[in-house]
Every structure is written in structure tokens, then in C-alpha cells.
Design an enzyme around this catalytic site. Structure first.
Site, mmCIF file in Angstrom:
data_model
loop_
_atom_site.group_PDB
_atom_site.id
_atom_site.type_symbol
_atom_site.label_atom_id
_atom_site.label_comp_id
_atom_site.label_asym_id
_atom_site.label_seq_id
_atom_site.Cartn_x
_atom_site.Cartn_y
_atom_site.Cartn_z
ATOM 1 N N CYS A 111 -14.047 -27.321 6.489
ATOM 2 C CA CYS A 111 -12.804 -26.667 6.073
ATOM 3 C C CYS A 111 -11.770 -27.719 5.686
ATOM 4 O O CYS A 111 -11.603 -28.715 6.382
ATOM 5 C CB CYS A 111 -12.273 -25.800 7.209
ATOM 6 S SG CYS A 111 -10.686 -25.024 6.853
ATOM 7 N N CYS A 128 -7.596 -28.024 10.505
ATOM 8 C CA CYS A 128 -8.846 -28.750 10.747
ATOM 9 C C CYS A 128 -8.668 -30.260 10.548
ATOM 10 O O CYS A 128 -9.378 -31.051 11.159
ATOM 11 C CB CYS A 128 -9.960 -28.198 9.862
ATOM 12 S SG CYS A 128 -10.465 -26.538 10.381
ATOM 13 N N CYS A 141 -8.481 -27.300 5.550
ATOM 14 C CA CYS A 141 -7.106 -26.897 5.886
ATOM 15 C C CYS A 141 -6.424 -27.932 6.781
ATOM 16 O O CYS A 141 -7.069 -28.789 7.381
ATOM 17 C CB CYS A 141 -7.091 -25.504 6.527
ATOM 18 S SG CYS A 141 -7.338 -25.443 8.309
ATOM 19 N N ASP A 155 0.870 -1.174 0.000
ATOM 20 C CA ASP A 155 0.000 0.000 0.000
ATOM 21 C C ASP A 155 0.906 1.222 0.000
ATOM 22 O O ASP A 155 2.120 1.114 0.139
ATOM 23 C CB ASP A 155 -0.972 -0.041 1.173
ATOM 24 C CG ASP A 155 -0.271 0.091 2.503
ATOM 25 O OD1 ASP A 155 0.934 0.398 2.508
ATOM 26 O OD2 ASP A 155 -0.926 -0.101 3.532
ATOM 27 N N ASP A 188 -2.522 8.461 -1.752
ATOM 28 C CA ASP A 188 -3.870 9.028 -1.808
ATOM 29 C C ASP A 188 -4.201 9.728 -0.496
ATOM 30 O O ASP A 188 -3.440 9.638 0.470
ATOM 31 C CB ASP A 188 -4.901 7.921 -2.081
ATOM 32 C CG ASP A 188 -4.946 6.885 -0.969
ATOM 33 O OD1 ASP A 188 -3.890 6.636 -0.354
ATOM 34 O OD2 ASP A 188 -6.019 6.314 -0.701
ATOM 35 N N HIS A 200 -5.771 -21.246 9.792
ATOM 36 C CA HIS A 200 -7.142 -21.700 9.483
ATOM 37 C C HIS A 200 -7.988 -20.547 8.943
ATOM 38 O O HIS A 200 -8.696 -20.711 7.944
ATOM 39 C CB HIS A 200 -7.804 -22.309 10.726
ATOM 40 C CG HIS A 200 -9.295 -22.323 10.619
ATOM 41 N ND1 HIS A 200 -9.979 -23.298 9.918
ATOM 42 C CD2 HIS A 200 -10.238 -21.445 11.059
ATOM 43 C CE1 HIS A 200 -11.278 -23.017 9.949
ATOM 44 N NE2 HIS A 200 -11.458 -21.908 10.635
ATOM 45 N N ASP A 252 -8.109 -7.230 0.581
ATOM 46 C CA ASP A 252 -7.129 -7.459 1.646
ATOM 47 C C ASP A 252 -7.753 -7.007 2.952
ATOM 48 O O ASP A 252 -8.633 -6.137 2.953
ATOM 49 C CB ASP A 252 -5.854 -6.631 1.434
ATOM 50 C CG ASP A 252 -6.028 -5.213 1.963
ATOM 51 O OD1 ASP A 252 -6.708 -4.417 1.293
ATOM 52 O OD2 ASP A 252 -5.532 -4.904 3.068
HETATM 53 ZN ZN LIG Z 1 -9.521 -25.061 8.808
#
Ligand SMILES: [Zn+2]
Length: 370
Positions: A300, A305, A302, A89, A143, A331, A262
């Protein structure tokens, strides 16, 4: 750089953004690595959730460790051991929102460091030079972001300076591998948004961000202004909604035709014991989870998990073990990454409307909450 819109469903777009460090499939969520680190996570963790681009922060890196150190060590990618894309940024948002003494002029903005009180100045030219010296893939123009609610005079002045500075940023560019994105301002005023977008689009920049939102306005205002502003931006260029990162806001943003997002929300929540799921957030410290053998979110995919129970992660937080924030950060980012991957697939297949309504219903208990 090239950006291709591969499919549409309504305003929602499935795109492909080719940058200097690889292709970003859009819509995409960019994890935030303020101080050249996505807090608690390694580049390997970020690769495990297929993050293709992360965000770092000009204001923070300017102050520490500084441009010379990063440039000397081979640029930001080498410095942080990350070989995929980085967007920085411009620092404008931090300077205008942090409790830092600042003086705004046509030339730029002078401010004091929150670390040691030392005085610094951002100008359109030195902010572009800084981001180019870091070797980032996407640089943001300097900006002026106003706090909402804002008087019309203040909004007019922020749009005027944002355009003038974007022109100077564009003229200051010297590195082909760094793409400069402009930031549309205008508060909650449609005429000001139109003016800001038109003036920036005239500069023919590689991409455009919707700035000045997600700063405390209502969800209705956020969604209304996002849709209004996205429609003002060129079809063939990437659109980035800054500072948005909850499940329902991402769904709304995608539905407005936004490609990039983001927010610190998923990682900040992860450090504070708040687990994101598709059916609402959980406070993992709650007594109810102390003996709960289920994963955080059974839907999930991931590694957290797949490996750990709610009870274990709850224990880590209550015992102040550092693994807790690390696992929950990973996660939480994985939840958003999976949502974006599903959105990309659905827009391609023409089933985005169904996914949107189902996901909104799960997240809020109401399919028409936006
Ligand atoms: Zn997860």
C-alpha cells in the site's frame, strides 16, 4: 456535465466524468460522508488519496442540521470545507431500511425521524429541491427499494413508483449544475430490471444507478444482476452501483462495466479495527499484531503504511485511542482508491483481465470466485 468513455476492455470501462467541481476519473470509489463528514477524516485527508467525489446523505442532513442551515452557510461544499464533487443519495434507501415508521403513497413517503420522532415527508419534488439547495453536483432521484427476498407484487409496485417518481424528479429540476441520476430497481427479477431500466432510460437522465442490490443477497446474485442491469444502461452515461465497497465486489463491478461505487464498508471497518488489504482483511486488534513491526500492507502506498507499524495501530485500538480509527479509515479508503487507479490504468493498457484475475486470486484465493 460530460461523460466520455476513453477505453474498454470487455465490459470494463475507463471513463472521465466532468462535474461542476472537477473531473472524476472512472472507475471511481466514492467515500461516504453520511452527515457531511467522512467519519474521522478531513477534506485534506481525502485529497491525499485523490478522492474527487464523496457522498453525503439526504435523510441525515434533512433532519440535522437541515436545509436552511446549510443553504444559509453557503451550501454543502462551503459548509463542510470540501471543494470537490459531492453526490447526495435521495434518502429513499434510509427511509425504507431504517427502523422508522413510514407510510408510502403515490405522492411520496411519510416517516418519523430516528432522532426525535418528528414527522416528515419526502416527495420527488422536495427531495430534488433539497439536494439543489445544498448545491450538490449529483442528486439521486427518490426511489423505492424493496427488501430481498421480495414478492413479485412488491417488486412491481417498487418499479412502478420508482419510475413515476423519477419523472416527477426530472420535472422538478431547476439547477443546471446539479445532475439528476435515476435508480434502477427490480430486485433479482430480470424482467423487472428490464422494465425499470427501459422506463428510466426513456427519461434521458444524465446518469443511472443500479439500486436495490447489496442488501443481503448472495454474491452470485449481486454479480449476475449487476452485469444484467449494466448492459441495459446507455453506453455514453455513467453507471453507479450503490452500496458496494469490498475489494472483490469492486473488481466484479468494474468487470460488469460499472463506473462509480460507494459504501460505508471501508470507513466502518476502519473504525472497528478491521484493516483492508489486497490479500484479505486483518483484525488489527489480534494478538499476532501486538509486536508486528511491518506496515498494515507492504504493497500500500498510503501515508499510514509509510509511517506506522501494525503494532502501533494495534496498540491504538487496544488503548481506545482515537488516532487508531482515523489511521485505519484513511488506509482502508487508500486501498480502494489505489485499486481503482490501477484498474483505470489497466483498462487503458488492455491488461484489465490480468489485474482482475491477480487481484481476485489475492483477495479470495480463487481467480474464478465470481
Ligand atoms: Zn495503507
Amino acid at each position: 456535465m460530460s461523460f466520455t468513455v476513453l477505453a474498454h476492455e470487455g465490459a470494463a470501462r475507463r471513463g472521465s466524468l466532468a462535474l461542476a467541481h472537477g473531473v472524476v476519473e472512472t472507475p471511481a470509489f466514492m467515500p461516504v460522508g453520511t452527515a457531511a463528514t467522512v467519519k474521522a477524516l478531513t477534506p485534506e485527508d481525502l485529497r491525499s488519496i485523490d478522492a474527487r467525489i464523496i457522498l453525503a446523505n439526504t435523510y441525515h442532513l434533512w433532519l440535522r442540521p437541515g436545509r436552511e442551515t446549510i443553504a444559509e452557510l453557503g451550501g454543502l461544499h462551503a459548509f463542510m470545507g470540501w471543494d470537490r464533487n459531492v453526490l447526495t443519495d435521495s434518502g429513499g434507501f434510509q427511509v425504507f431500511s431504517l427502523e422508522t415508521r413510514r407510510v408510502l403513497s403515490d405522492d411520496g413517503v411519510r416517516f418519523r425521524s430516528h432522532l426525535d420522532g418528528s414527522e416528515h415527508e419526502f416527495t420527488p419534488e422536495n427531495v430534488v429541491a433539497f439536494q439543489e439547495a445544498l448545491g450538490v453536483d449529483v442528486a439521486m432521484a427518490l426511489d423505492v427499494c424493496v427488501k430481498l427476498p421480495a414478492a413479485q407484487g412488491e417488486i412491481d409496485e417498487s418499479v412502478r413508483l420508482t419510475t413515476a417518481w423519477a419523472k416527477r424528479c426530472a420535472a422538478a429540476r431547476s439547477r443546471e449544475r446539479t445532475q439528476l441520476f435515476g435508480i434502477v430497481q427490480g430486485g433479482l427479477d430480470e424482467r423487472s430490471r428490464e422494465r425499470s431500466a427501459a422506463e428510466l432510460v426513456a427519461l434521458d437522465l444524465p446518469g443511472y444507478a443500479i439500486g436495490g442490490l447489496s442488501v443481503g443477497e448472495s454474491r452470485d446474485d449481486l454479480y449476475r444482476m449487476t452485469r444484467f442491469t449494466a448492459e441495459l444502461l446507455p453506453e455514453g452515461k455513467p453507471r453507479y452501483l450503490m452500496g458496494v465497497g469490498t475489494v472483490r465486489d469492486l473488481i466484479a463491478g468494474i468487470d460488469c462495466g460499472v463506473d462509480l461505487f460507494d459504501c460505508v464498508y471501508p470507513t466502518r471497518c476502519g473504525r472497528n479495527g478491521r484493516a483492508l488489504t489486497r490479500s484479505g482483511d486483518l483484525n488489527i486488534r489480534a494478538a499476532a499484531f501486538a509486536r508486528d513491526g511491518r506496515p498494515i500492507d507492504a504493497t500500500c502506498g498510503c501515508t499510514v503504511c509509510a509511517t506506522f507499524s501494525r503494532a502501533y495501530i494495534s496498540h491504538l485500538f487496544r488503548a481506545n485511542e482515537m488516532l487508531g480509527p482515523r489511521l485505519l479509515s484513511l488506509h482502508n479508503l487508500a486501498v480502494l482508491a489505489q485499486l481503482m487507479a490501477e484498474a483505470r490504468k489497466a483498462i487503458y493498457a488492455g491488461t484489465w483481465g490480468e489485474l482482475r484475475d491477480e487481484a481476485l486470486l489475492a483477495a479470495t484465493g480463487s481467480a474464478s470466485s465470481s
